[in-house]
Design a protein around this motif. Structure first.
Motif, PDB file in Angstrom:
ATOM      1  N   VAL A  36       0.870  -1.178   0.000  1.00 47.45           N
ATOM      2  CA  VAL A  36       0.000   0.000   0.000  1.00 47.45           C
ATOM      3  C   VAL A  36       0.907   1.228   0.000  1.00 47.45           C
ATOM      4  O   VAL A  36       2.058   1.135   0.408  1.00 47.45           O
ATOM      5  CB  VAL A  36      -0.952   0.038   1.225  1.00 47.45           C
ATOM      6  CG1 VAL A  36      -1.902  -1.147   1.222  1.00 47.45           C
ATOM      7  CG2 VAL A  36      -0.185   0.101   2.518  1.00 47.45           C
ATOM      8  N   PRO A  37       0.402   2.378  -0.435  1.00 43.27           N
ATOM      9  CA  PRO A  37       1.232   3.584  -0.385  1.00 43.27           C
ATOM     10  C   PRO A  37       1.638   3.898   1.056  1.00 43.27           C
ATOM     11  O   PRO A  37       0.780   3.897   1.948  1.00 43.27           O
ATOM     12  CB  PRO A  37       0.324   4.678  -0.945  1.00 43.27           C
ATOM     13  CG  PRO A  37      -0.722   3.962  -1.720  1.00 43.27           C
ATOM     14  CD  PRO A  37      -0.908   2.640  -1.036  1.00 43.27           C
ATOM     15  N   GLN A  39       2.278   6.558   2.614  1.00 43.46           N
ATOM     16  CA  GLN A  39       1.684   7.742   3.233  1.00 43.46           C
ATOM     17  C   GLN A  39       0.310   7.469   3.838  1.00 43.46           C
ATOM     18  O   GLN A  39      -0.185   8.274   4.626  1.00 43.46           O
ATOM     19  CB  GLN A  39       1.614   8.912   2.241  1.00 43.46           C
ATOM     20  CG  GLN A  39       0.598   8.762   1.129  1.00 43.46           C
ATOM     21  CD  GLN A  39       1.136   8.086  -0.121  1.00 43.46           C
ATOM     22  OE1 GLN A  39       2.152   7.408  -0.086  1.00 43.46           O
ATOM     23  NE2 GLN A  39       0.447   8.272  -1.242  1.00 43.46           N
ATOM     24  N   VAL A  40      -0.313   6.325   3.518  1.00 43.36           N
ATOM     25  CA  VAL A  40      -1.632   6.034   4.080  1.00 43.36           C
ATOM     26  C   VAL A  40      -1.553   5.175   5.344  1.00 43.36           C
ATOM     27  O   VAL A  40      -2.568   4.929   5.984  1.00 43.36           O
ATOM     28  CB  VAL A  40      -2.576   5.367   3.039  1.00 43.36           C
ATOM     29  CG1 VAL A  40      -2.770   6.278   1.836  1.00 43.36           C
ATOM     30  CG2 VAL A  40      -2.084   3.998   2.622  1.00 43.36           C
ATOM     31  N   VAL A  46      -3.638   0.379   8.147  1.00 42.32           N
ATOM     32  CA  VAL A  46      -4.252   1.196   7.111  1.00 42.32           C
ATOM     33  C   VAL A  46      -5.714   0.772   6.970  1.00 42.32           C
ATOM     34  O   VAL A  46      -6.046  -0.402   7.093  1.00 42.32           O
ATOM     35  CB  VAL A  46      -3.496   1.087   5.761  1.00 42.32           C
ATOM     36  CG1 VAL A  46      -3.504  -0.334   5.228  1.00 42.32           C
ATOM     37  CG2 VAL A  46      -4.054   2.043   4.740  1.00 42.32           C
ATOM     38  N   LEU A  48      -8.837   0.903   4.304  1.00 45.28           N
ATOM     39  CA  LEU A  48      -9.060   1.085   2.875  1.00 45.28           C
ATOM     40  C   LEU A  48     -10.529   0.889   2.524  1.00 45.28           C
ATOM     41  O   LEU A  48     -11.190  -0.023   3.029  1.00 45.28           O
ATOM     42  CB  LEU A  48      -8.213   0.077   2.085  1.00 45.28           C
ATOM     43  CG  LEU A  48      -6.700   0.216   2.260  1.00 45.28           C
ATOM     44  CD1 LEU A  48      -5.995  -1.014   1.728  1.00 45.28           C
ATOM     45  CD2 LEU A  48      -6.199   1.477   1.581  1.00 45.28           C
ATOM     46  N   ARG A  70      -7.010   4.899  -6.335  1.00 43.35           N
ATOM     47  CA  ARG A  70      -6.335   6.181  -6.526  1.00 43.35           C
ATOM     48  C   ARG A  70      -6.023   6.802  -5.169  1.00 43.35           C
ATOM     49  O   ARG A  70      -6.866   6.852  -4.287  1.00 43.35           O
ATOM     50  CB  ARG A  70      -7.210   7.108  -7.355  1.00 43.35           C
ATOM     51  CG  ARG A  70      -7.443   6.581  -8.763  1.00 43.35           C
ATOM     52  CD  ARG A  70      -8.252   7.524  -9.611  1.00 43.35           C
ATOM     53  NE  ARG A  70      -7.474   8.615 -10.164  1.00 43.35           N
ATOM     54  CZ  ARG A  70      -6.626   8.503 -11.183  1.00 43.35           C
ATOM     55  NH1 ARG A  70      -6.441   7.349 -11.762  1.00 43.35           N
ATOM     56  NH2 ARG A  70      -5.975   9.561 -11.627  1.00 43.35           N
ATOM     57  N   PHE A  71      -4.790   7.253  -5.043  1.00 42.82           N
ATOM     58  CA  PHE A  71      -4.330   7.957  -3.849  1.00 42.82           C
ATOM     59  C   PHE A  71      -3.701   9.245  -4.337  1.00 42.82           C
ATOM     60  O   PHE A  71      -2.764   9.214  -5.137  1.00 42.82           O
ATOM     61  CB  PHE A  71      -3.297   7.117  -3.081  1.00 42.82           C
ATOM     62  CG  PHE A  71      -3.865   5.833  -2.547  1.00 42.82           C
ATOM     63  CD1 PHE A  71      -4.436   5.785  -1.286  1.00 42.82           C
ATOM     64  CD2 PHE A  71      -3.837   4.683  -3.312  1.00 42.82           C
ATOM     65  CE1 PHE A  71      -4.966   4.603  -0.794  1.00 42.82           C
ATOM     66  CE2 PHE A  71      -4.363   3.503  -2.830  1.00 42.82           C
ATOM     67  CZ  PHE A  71      -4.927   3.459  -1.566  1.00 42.82           C
ATOM     68  N   SER A  72      -4.243  10.386  -3.869  1.00 42.43           N
ATOM     69  CA  SER A  72      -3.783  11.702  -4.325  1.00 42.43           C
ATOM     70  C   SER A  72      -3.785  11.778  -5.848  1.00 42.43           C
ATOM     71  O   SER A  72      -2.871  12.323  -6.459  1.00 42.43           O
ATOM     72  CB  SER A  72      -2.385  12.004  -3.779  1.00 42.43           C
ATOM     73  OG  SER A  72      -2.380  11.957  -2.373  1.00 42.43           O
ATOM     74  N   SER A  75      -3.213   6.383  -9.649  1.00 39.94           N
ATOM     75  CA  SER A  75      -3.668   5.001  -9.562  1.00 39.94           C
ATOM     76  C   SER A  75      -2.528   4.109  -9.075  1.00 39.94           C
ATOM     77  O   SER A  75      -1.396   4.219  -9.546  1.00 39.94           O
ATOM     78  CB  SER A  75      -4.154   4.519 -10.925  1.00 39.94           C
ATOM     79  OG  SER A  75      -4.655   3.201 -10.816  1.00 39.94           O
ATOM     80  N   GLN A  76      -2.839   3.248  -8.108  1.00 36.48           N
ATOM     81  CA  GLN A  76      -1.835   2.357  -7.526  1.00 36.48           C
ATOM     82  C   GLN A  76      -2.392   0.945  -7.454  1.00 36.48           C
ATOM     83  O   GLN A  76      -3.583   0.751  -7.240  1.00 36.48           O
ATOM     84  CB  GLN A  76      -1.491   2.813  -6.106  1.00 36.48           C
ATOM     85  CG  GLN A  76      -1.111   4.259  -6.028  1.00 36.48           C
ATOM     86  CD  GLN A  76       0.260   4.472  -5.440  1.00 36.48           C
ATOM     87  OE1 GLN A  76       0.970   3.537  -5.132  1.00 36.48           O
ATOM     88  NE2 GLN A  76       0.619   5.717  -5.283  1.00 36.48           N
TER      89      GLN A  76
END
Length: 107
Positions: A36-37, A39-40, A46, A48, A70-72, A75-76
């Motif tokens: 996961v990113p 920053q989250v 986390v 989600l 999508r984060f900020s 797409s991830q």
């Protein structure tokens, strides 16, 4: 026997979405294999949103949960071992299920 966790996750997910609520998962983000990113992640965990409007290509498999999100605005690809899921619940009312740490999974 195999773990009942993936079957329970799919059933609870269906129950939440069938009731027009928003499914959220709580994940142990420090578990091996969690992608996961960074920053989250908060305090090693986390949360989600798994709603159909929030993710693409959701696969609630027996070993892994995978999807695009999508984060900020970016797409991830998200990858979560089923054993890393701590809870699945409806965002609106908290109804759902907590999951204990599984034995022998390193966590």
């Amino acid at each position: 026997m195999t773990s009942n966790r993936p079957y329970l996750l799919r059933a609870i997910y269906d129950w939440i979405t069938d009731n027009n609520l928003t499914p959220y998962i709580l994940v142990d983000a420090v578990r091996e294999g969690v992608r996961v990113p960074p920053q989250v992640i908060k305090n090693g965990q986390v949360v989600l949103n798994l709603a159909m409007r929030a993710v693409a290509n959701l696969d609630l498999g027996n070993e892994w949960i995978s999807f695009q999100a999508r984060f900020s605005g970016v797409s991830q690809s998200i990858l979560i071992p089923v054993s890393a899921v701590l809870a699945l619940y409806a965002q609106e009312n908290g109804q759902g299920m907590m999951f204990p740490a599984e034995e022998g999974d390193g966590g």
